[in-house]
Enzyme design. Sequence first.
Site, PDB file in Angstrom:
ATOM      1  N   CYS B 134       0.829  -1.213   0.000  1.00 52.66           N
ATOM      2  CA  CYS B 134       0.000   0.000   0.000  1.00 52.66           C
ATOM      3  C   CYS B 134       0.864   1.264   0.000  1.00 52.66           C
ATOM      4  O   CYS B 134       0.719   2.123  -0.853  1.00 52.66           O
ATOM      5  CB  CYS B 134      -0.951   0.019   1.196  1.00 52.66           C
ATOM      6  SG  CYS B 134      -2.250  -1.219   1.064  1.00 52.66           S
ATOM      7  N   HIS B 135       1.757   1.385   0.984  1.00 47.07           N
ATOM      8  CA  HIS B 135       2.547   2.617   1.072  1.00 47.07           C
ATOM      9  C   HIS B 135       4.036   2.352   1.248  1.00 47.07           C
ATOM     10  O   HIS B 135       4.781   3.213   1.685  1.00 47.07           O
ATOM     11  CB  HIS B 135       2.025   3.509   2.193  1.00 47.07           C
ATOM     12  CG  HIS B 135       0.578   3.808   2.045  1.00 47.07           C
ATOM     13  ND1 HIS B 135      -0.393   3.067   2.686  1.00 47.07           N
ATOM     14  CD2 HIS B 135      -0.083   4.717   1.295  1.00 47.07           C
ATOM     15  CE1 HIS B 135      -1.585   3.524   2.349  1.00 47.07           C
ATOM     16  NE2 HIS B 135      -1.434   4.521   1.504  1.00 47.07           N
ATOM     17  N   GLY B 136       4.457   1.106   0.955  1.00 44.87           N
ATOM     18  CA  GLY B 136       5.874   0.808   0.907  1.00 44.87           C
ATOM     19  C   GLY B 136       6.606   0.746   2.236  1.00 44.87           C
ATOM     20  O   GLY B 136       7.643   1.377   2.403  1.00 44.87           O
ATOM     21  N   PRO B 149       6.660   4.331   5.879  1.00 45.88           N
ATOM     22  CA  PRO B 149       5.854   5.202   6.740  1.00 45.88           C
ATOM     23  C   PRO B 149       5.310   4.540   8.011  1.00 45.88           C
ATOM     24  O   PRO B 149       4.840   5.246   8.902  1.00 45.88           O
ATOM     25  CB  PRO B 149       4.708   5.619   5.831  1.00 45.88           C
ATOM     26  CG  PRO B 149       4.572   4.517   4.842  1.00 45.88           C
ATOM     27  CD  PRO B 149       5.943   3.952   4.646  1.00 45.88           C
TER      28      PRO B 149
END
Lengths: 416, 170
Positions: B134-136, B149
């Site tokens: 999703c956001h690495g 994150p």
Amino acid sequence: MSDNYEPSSAIGKWFDKRLPLLTLFAGHVLPYPTPKNLNYWWTFGGILTFCLVTQIVTGLVLAMHYVADAEQAFTSVEHIMRDVNFGWMLRYIHANGASMMFMAVYIHMARSLFYGSYKEPRELIWIIGVFIFLLMIATAFMGYVLPWGQMSFWAATVITNLFSAIPLVGESITNWLWGGYSVGSPLLTRFFTLHYLMPFLIFALVILHVWALHVPGNNNPEGIDVVQGSQDTVPFHPHYVVKDGLALVVFLVIFAGFVFFVPNLLGHTDNYIQANPLQTPEHIVPEWYFLPFYAILRAVPDKLGGVILMVSSIAILAFLPWLDTSKVRSAKYRPLYKQFFWLFIADVILLGYLGAQSADGLFLIISRIATAYYFIHFLVLMPLLGFVEKTKPLPKSISEPVLSKEEREAQVAGST
Amino acid sequence: MSEDKTVTRRNFLYITTGSFFAAGSAAVVWPFVHQMNPDASVKALASTEVDLTPILPGQSITVLWRGKPVFIRRRTSEEIAEAKKVSLTELPDPEVDEDRVKNPEWLIMVGICTHLGCIPLGQKGEYNGWFCPCHGSHYDTSGRIRKGPAPKNLEIPQYVFLDDNTVKIG
């Protein structure tokens, strides 16, 4: 009153200039002039508003846990009763709340009948009220179907079959209502949808009901017009806020008594058996608040005739303002009507009793007599009384009946 | 009374009425709030037992516990060694590998990225652990956040080994 109302705070002024909500509130709640002689029978309007809000709020949270599907409805209600936190309480409040609301609405309507609140200039308030009552009946019936117990299922079957009495298109209409050839999931789902919608329609009608009430103002036990701006009226707040509040507290004590001590007293045990399309319970009875109308339905030996008479028994209420020919509102000053009023109440209670009995033998004969009397009351007695009754002289003001003899003489002396 | 503000009977009545009203309202509101909390049927499902026999070193399975995915990985000795040699200063959420396992061979953790709730992909990413698409976010072989994150390491649920081959989660 609302004409010269001005919010005190700067934010209030800013807001009210753009959207006069505060003015509306001030005009209809706080200093709203109300006859000073309203008795406790007048508190049921406020109680009913409370009931409606209670039903909406408890219904909303029940809908979060309920499943409107024939396979799962019954178990989801049991899930609410056993698993959901406070689910048993929320459901008992909702189920008994319906009974409490009908109890209150019957008293509210009887009050109107006794004190002639439906008469000119308050006909529309009454007619809107009849529509609210009709919606309440529909809502309560559909709500009763949702737990999908034996009584739910067979009540749904019996009531939807009423439509099959309509000549020619009857069967098509029932199939359309069912979404099939018998009562099942499609009907349950659409009943749930409508059961959720109707309270909001009732709420809208309640707003119209109150709006229409605030045009001529409240009727009162003397049934005579109050002189606006005189000492006949007191501001709604705090006088009637407190009076309604006290009545509400007493009402809540009774309500809580049902919910916490005898939650199933007004229900039927058969509704804790899951719906079975292959077996009708031995004794089918509607909820107590429908019994008088059920008795009227069964009193007629004809399918279509029974349905017509039952519907008429409610519809006839809407015509009451014109069926009653008397100019005097309050039964306090109508010695004959006062007796017929109580006879009518007794007749309705009798019909309620008969609705719970088996429809044969002596019970059936009495049901027919009681049904006939119900209609005679509206169609014969009400129009006739206006012409034959010798009414008592009306007081000059709403204060007069409570004054002492000396005060009354002083008032007469003052006015001459 | 000679004080500036005298306490009248009416003040007393107002305050007691108000207090009772407030307490009563709170008591009425609570059931309406609490009905949305996990109910008895949900709480009854709060533990899950898993048979570990079919899992070989280097394999992992995902089981459902309280509606959430739980990763159970039988780590290889290289993975364990890799997890142990990392110095705490390199970690955004410092935690030693020993604190994250009861038996170094078995890594059991909730398979939900601590960023915004996606399920990370196994044996992917720069640290050979897990990678959230999703956001690495990159997690290492101990499920600790290394890059990206996400603020925290993957959560370790409560569990006990009932015997050598059975674990009870929850």
